[in-house]
Design a protein around this motif. Sequence first.
Motif, PDB file in Angstrom:
ATOM      1  N   UNK A 205      67.186  44.341  49.989  1.00 16.14           N
ATOM      2  CA  UNK A 205      68.411  43.738  49.445  1.00 16.14           C
ATOM      3  C   UNK A 205      69.645  44.205  50.221  1.00 16.14           C
ATOM      4  N   UNK A 206      69.792  45.515  50.351  1.00 16.62           N
ATOM      5  CA  UNK A 206      70.976  46.056  51.022  1.00 16.62           C
ATOM      6  C   UNK A 206      70.952  45.730  52.513  1.00 16.62           C
ATOM      7  N   UNK A 207      69.816  45.892  53.166  1.00 18.39           N
ATOM      8  CA  UNK A 207      69.730  45.580  54.593  1.00 18.39           C
ATOM      9  C   UNK A 207      69.931  44.109  54.879  1.00 18.39           C
ATOM     10  N   UNK A 208      69.382  43.234  54.035  1.00 21.27           N
ATOM     11  CA  UNK A 208      69.542  41.796  54.235  1.00 21.27           C
ATOM     12  C   UNK A 208      70.988  41.353  54.091  1.00 21.27           C
ATOM     13  N   UNK A 209      71.647  41.811  53.022  1.00 17.83           N
ATOM     14  CA  UNK A 209      73.049  41.442  52.804  1.00 17.83           C
ATOM     15  C   UNK A 209      73.930  42.025  53.906  1.00 17.83           C
ATOM     16  N   UNK A 210      73.684  43.278  54.255  1.00 18.33           N
ATOM     17  CA  UNK A 210      74.489  43.937  55.274  1.00 18.33           C
ATOM     18  C   UNK A 210      74.361  43.238  56.626  1.00 18.33           C
TER      19      UNK A 210
ATOM     20  N   UNK B  54      72.559  22.148  55.915  1.00 17.29           N
ATOM     21  CA  UNK B  54      71.993  21.459  54.744  1.00 17.29           C
ATOM     22  C   UNK B  54      72.606  21.962  53.432  1.00 17.29           C
ATOM     23  N   UNK B  55      73.496  22.946  53.506  1.00 17.63           N
ATOM     24  CA  UNK B  55      74.179  23.434  52.306  1.00 17.63           C
ATOM     25  C   UNK B  55      73.421  24.484  51.528  1.00 17.63           C
ATOM     26  N   UNK B  56      72.439  25.141  52.161  1.00 17.02           N
ATOM     27  CA  UNK B  56      71.697  26.194  51.476  1.00 17.02           C
ATOM     28  C   UNK B  56      72.633  27.391  51.267  1.00 17.02           C
ATOM     29  N   UNK B  57      72.577  27.996  50.074  1.00 19.44           N
ATOM     30  CA  UNK B  57      73.439  29.138  49.770  1.00 19.44           C
ATOM     31  C   UNK B  57      73.072  30.347  50.636  1.00 19.44           C
ATOM     32  N   UNK B  58      74.045  31.209  50.828  1.00 24.47           N
ATOM     33  CA  UNK B  58      73.853  32.346  51.717  1.00 24.47           C
ATOM     34  C   UNK B  58      72.685  33.236  51.288  1.00 24.47           C
ATOM     35  N   UNK B  59      72.616  33.544  49.977  1.00 29.89           N
ATOM     36  CA  UNK B  59      71.516  34.392  49.509  1.00 29.89           C
ATOM     37  C   UNK B  59      70.168  33.715  49.695  1.00 29.89           C
ATOM     38  N   UNK B  60      70.158  32.390  49.575  1.00 36.59           N
ATOM     39  CA  UNK B  60      68.925  31.645  49.833  1.00 36.59           C
ATOM     40  C   UNK B  60      68.513  31.729  51.274  1.00 36.59           C
ATOM     41  N   UNK B  61      69.512  31.650  52.187  1.00 39.21           N
ATOM     42  CA  UNK B  61      69.215  31.764  53.618  1.00 39.21           C
ATOM     43  C   UNK B  61      68.640  33.142  53.927  1.00 39.21           C
ATOM     44  N   UNK B  62      69.242  34.184  53.322  1.00 43.70           N
ATOM     45  CA  UNK B  62      68.798  35.552  53.610  1.00 43.70           C
ATOM     46  C   UNK B  62      67.392  35.798  53.093  1.00 43.70           C
ATOM     47  N   UNK B  63      67.181  35.499  51.798  1.00 48.08           N
ATOM     48  CA  UNK B  63      65.931  35.932  51.161  1.00 48.08           C
ATOM     49  C   UNK B  63      64.821  34.888  51.178  1.00 48.08           C
ATOM     50  N   UNK B  64      65.136  33.646  51.472  1.00 47.49           N
ATOM     51  CA  UNK B  64      64.102  32.607  51.525  1.00 47.49           C
ATOM     52  C   UNK B  64      63.755  32.190  52.941  1.00 47.49           C
ATOM     53  N   UNK B  65      64.640  32.461  53.881  1.00 49.67           N
ATOM     54  CA  UNK B  65      64.408  31.998  55.253  1.00 49.67           C
ATOM     55  C   UNK B  65      64.349  33.143  56.259  1.00 49.67           C
ATOM     56  N   UNK B  66      65.290  34.087  56.158  1.00 51.89           N
ATOM     57  CA  UNK B  66      65.326  35.152  57.164  1.00 51.89           C
ATOM     58  C   UNK B  66      64.317  36.256  56.853  1.00 51.89           C
ATOM     59  N   UNK B  67      64.337  36.768  55.613  1.00 52.63           N
ATOM     60  CA  UNK B  67      63.448  37.888  55.247  1.00 52.63           C
ATOM     61  C   UNK B  67      61.979  37.569  55.493  1.00 52.63           C
ATOM     62  N   UNK B  68      61.463  36.366  55.109  1.00 51.90           N
ATOM     63  CA  UNK B  68      60.045  36.088  55.410  1.00 51.90           C
ATOM     64  C   UNK B  68      59.712  36.185  56.893  1.00 51.90           C
ATOM     65  N   UNK B  69      60.688  35.949  57.765  1.00 49.24           N
ATOM     66  CA  UNK B  69      60.431  36.029  59.201  1.00 49.24           C
ATOM     67  C   UNK B  69      60.390  37.462  59.716  1.00 49.24           C
TER      68      UNK B  69
END
Length: 602
Positions: A411-416, A498-513
Amino acid sequence: MADNNKKKRKKASTAAMKRMMVGGAAEVPDQEELITPMRMVVNNFLENKVAMTGLILFFAILLCCIILPFFFPIEWSFQDVTQANTAPGFKQLSVPSSLKNNAMDISVGSTYSVGLDKDGNIYEWGSFPTNKLKKLPSKEEMGTLVQVSAGLDHALALNEEGQVFTWGNDRMGLESLPMELRMGEKVKEIYAGYQVSLALTEKGKLYNWGNDYLLEIRIPKEIQGNIEKFTANTNLAMVVTTDGMVVPLTKKSSVMTRIPEEIQGHVVELAMTDESAAAVTEDGAVYVWGNNIKGTMDVPENLGKVSKIVAGRFHYTVLLEDGSVVAWGDNTFNQKEVPEITEEIADIQAGYYGNYVIGASGKVYAWGLKGYLMGTDDLGRDIFRRLLIGGRMTMTVGAIAVIISAIIGIIIGGISGYKGGKVDNLLMRLAEIVSSIPFLPFAIILSSIVGNRISETQRIMMIMVILGLLSWPGTARLVRGSVLTEREQEFVTAAKSLGVKEMGIVFRHIIPNVLTVIVVDATLGFATCMLTESSLSFIGFGVQEPNATWGNMLNGCRDTKVIADFWWRWVFPAISLGICTISINSVGDGLQDAIDPKSKER
């Protein structure tokens, strides 16, 4: 004809060339198989023999700690000093071959047994409390023996002339026979108990010697010289007089001294466990009184007439008039599982956790406690059972702590990493503050302040939470670095458009990668958390007794005598913890190499 064949071959060759040409480019017959990144990681990991060995060892230990406790349950309150520091092995009931078919008398000691064959030879077997029972008198010195008796760590022998011989533990006056016995008073029955010895003479007099403070025996003058039988446990001695009366040899009143009135004057046999007493009357009936610990007072229905009764620490064994043997009470070590006996029975013996039957031919039948796979600790607890429970506790604490750490770190690393700027600066300074807190001193101070104000379950939960709360900065930095790289990729730009929210981009798209990197870090962190918990328990500020962890099992081994004489107490927990952590680290290193093969070249 030859020209026609040439024309056919030329046409076939031309057709083949046309088939190989598609859109002006040559067709490649064998294309290279495409491999997904995940498949490549798996293949690289499977090819790493060290990592695979570590994975197999870790899962083997994990499954043992999860499954085996169901088959080897542990009683948390169990303590038995008679089984303290017993060496590993299953020799406690291993009757010597030369005695198996020629036995005359056998006695069960704490972790060993003593036997006597028909030729008067003495045998000792099992796990000896003092390495080996010392000062065994010679056969010439003892003469023809008729009875033996084994106690906690000493033994007695009686010859046909009524003389008593003792060997083994020579402390607390156990080697000093009473003056009356040394002057030649003839003995007919002997008993080696818990740091005490007793002998009954043919004149009906009972003598005791040894540790008077542990077992204080007071023999009334009116019964001395009128004693027919006697028995004792670790706290009390009782006698049966010639007129069938049961008399406790103590001035202290307890539930065991309250003899049933209906049996007085009719008792012919007497036996005692640690918490109850049992008497056999003239009509073969059994009466039990005291504390019903582990079912010792649950006499089987329709038992039949009893001709002899003997007892261990928490079980009774009886010989019936019809020649059969029945046992009841504690069955932790299969004390009740009487084997099939195919001949007439000459005698039965029981003590501590073992039983013996001697057939008319001299053949010996044994059942009960055979020994301990990994020995016992200073409180007589089975190290193997505690090792399983301790491993489960240590791994549970480590796993939950690393899960808490990973969640906070992600959580902290992703947001940071995604936000950057002031948010990144603030969160990274917070991570530096947390990482500067020394865990062990902090945990020790907190444990001292809290003390006994919380339960053991709450203490365990506190350790898991503190471990997780103080070990996330490393994960956060790792995730932040990975997110900084991934946030510039095209798929992130597409998600923004596409208008995806920032938290969605972090935890649904970036973190899985970047999940593979997190898994590697969590694997290595798991081993670190296990070692930290074990270190905390080892110094006495972690999980407390009687709960077991590998750390507090090692805590009781901080003594040169334990290290030198009782190696099994520290070797097995240390090996288990070492193999487990090394295996986890090997898996983590293997995953790291599989994800980034170039890391091997650095």
